[in-house]
Design an enzyme around this catalytic site. Structure first.
Site, PDB file in Angstrom:
ATOM      1  N   CYS A  43     -13.309 -30.616  -1.833  1.00 42.22           N
ATOM      2  CA  CYS A  43     -12.565 -31.650  -2.570  1.00 42.22           C
ATOM      3  C   CYS A  43     -13.423 -32.251  -3.673  1.00 42.22           C
ATOM      4  CB  CYS A  43     -12.075 -32.735  -1.609  1.00 42.22           C
ATOM      5  SG  CYS A  43     -10.778 -32.139  -0.512  1.00 42.22           S
TER       6      CYS A  43
ATOM      7  N   ARG B 142     -22.716 -27.451   4.716  1.00 44.14           N
ATOM      8  CA  ARG B 142     -23.205 -27.460   6.107  1.00 44.14           C
ATOM      9  C   ARG B 142     -22.481 -26.455   7.002  1.00 44.14           C
ATOM     10  NH1 ARG B 142     -26.261 -32.190   5.914  1.00 44.14           N
ATOM     11  NH2 ARG B 142     -25.425 -33.619   4.390  1.00 44.14           N
TER      12      ARG B 142
HETATM   13  N1  PCA Z   1     -10.159 -31.462   2.402  1.00 48.84           N
HETATM   14  C1  PCA Z   1     -11.491 -30.926   2.255  1.00 48.84           C
HETATM   15  C2  PCA Z   1     -11.311 -29.648   1.484  1.00 48.84           C
HETATM   16  C3  PCA Z   1      -9.846 -29.345   1.500  1.00 48.84           C
HETATM   17  C4  PCA Z   1      -9.210 -30.558   2.021  1.00 48.84           C
HETATM   18  O1  PCA Z   1      -7.982 -30.750   2.099  1.00 48.84           O
HETATM   19  C5  PCA Z   1     -12.482 -31.908   1.634  1.00 48.84           C
HETATM   20  O2  PCA Z   1     -12.321 -33.130   1.855  1.00 48.84           O
HETATM   21  O3  PCA Z   1     -13.410 -31.511   0.952  1.00 48.84           O
END
Ligand code: PCA
Length: 195
Positions: free
Chosen positions: A141, A92
């Site tokens: 993530c 997004r």
């Molecule tokens: N959180 C993001 C990507 C990097 C991070 O620390 C996520 O939850 O996708």
């Protein structure tokens, strides 16, 4: 008699993203100490593709028994082991993938192979709020967890933990401190090394 080796644990933390100057995940993993394991800590860019290439290459080189990746989840106030990763990137954000499979033709989802409920229990016993999460989202993530689970050979335990923002980043103080996040990750690593 054969000497019993310590489990090899690859612990990764994401770089700051979305205009933030710190990522508590990276700050915390860099402070984790775990005498019962041979620990390797890796800083991972918050970038689709590159993140997974870096971690899977390190899995091939280091041959860990446990891979535990850690990221920040801004909206949460507890430390949350993730149960599952799904086969979709949906950022997004302009110029980022939208509704794209991570592995075309791959399984719709993988379950984490770390003992997620034992991790939640261990983190709570260490005095830090923890909940099991059933969605790692659809950003980097989830992408990394899916790729790590897709890559991991049999017998490798792989999983992901989201940590909240630390009080320094947000209004209000109802968040675990950085020291508590370190404690939580140490408890989680121990739980992953047991059994
Ligand atoms: N959180 C993001 C990507 C990097 C991070 O620390 C996520 O939850 O996708």
């Amino acid at each position: 008699m054969e000497k019993i080796r310590k489990p090899r644990v690859l612990l990764t933390g994401f770089t700051p993203f979305g205009g933030e100057t710190v990522n508590p995940a990276l700050e915390a993993v860099n402070r984790v100490r775990c005498p019962e394991a041979e620990l390797r800590i890796l800083e991972v860019p918050t970038v689709f593709g590159d993140s997974a290439r870096l971690v899977t290459a390190e899995m091939d080189a280091f041959r860990p028994d446990v891979v535990l990746c850690v990221g920040q989840a801004a909206g949460r106030s507890a430390v949350t082991p993730e149960r599952v990763a799904i086969n979709v990137d949906d950022a997004r954000i302009p110029e980022q993938p939208v509704d794209a499979p991570i592995v075309p033709g791959g399984p719709a989802a993988y379950f984490a192979t770390v003992p997620v409920k034992d991790m939640v229990r261990a983190i709570r016993e260490a005095g830090v709020p923890s909940e099991l999460s059933n969605s790692a989202g659809t950003y980097v993530c989830n992408h990394l967890l899916y790729c790590v689970l897709h890559h991991a050979g049999p017998g490798v335990r792989a999983g992901f933990i989201h940590v909240p923002c630390i009080p320094e980043q947000t209004e209000g103080t109802d968040r675990p401190s950085l020291a508590q996040l370190v404690t939580a990750l140490e408890a989680a690593v121990s739980a992953c090394c047991k059994g």
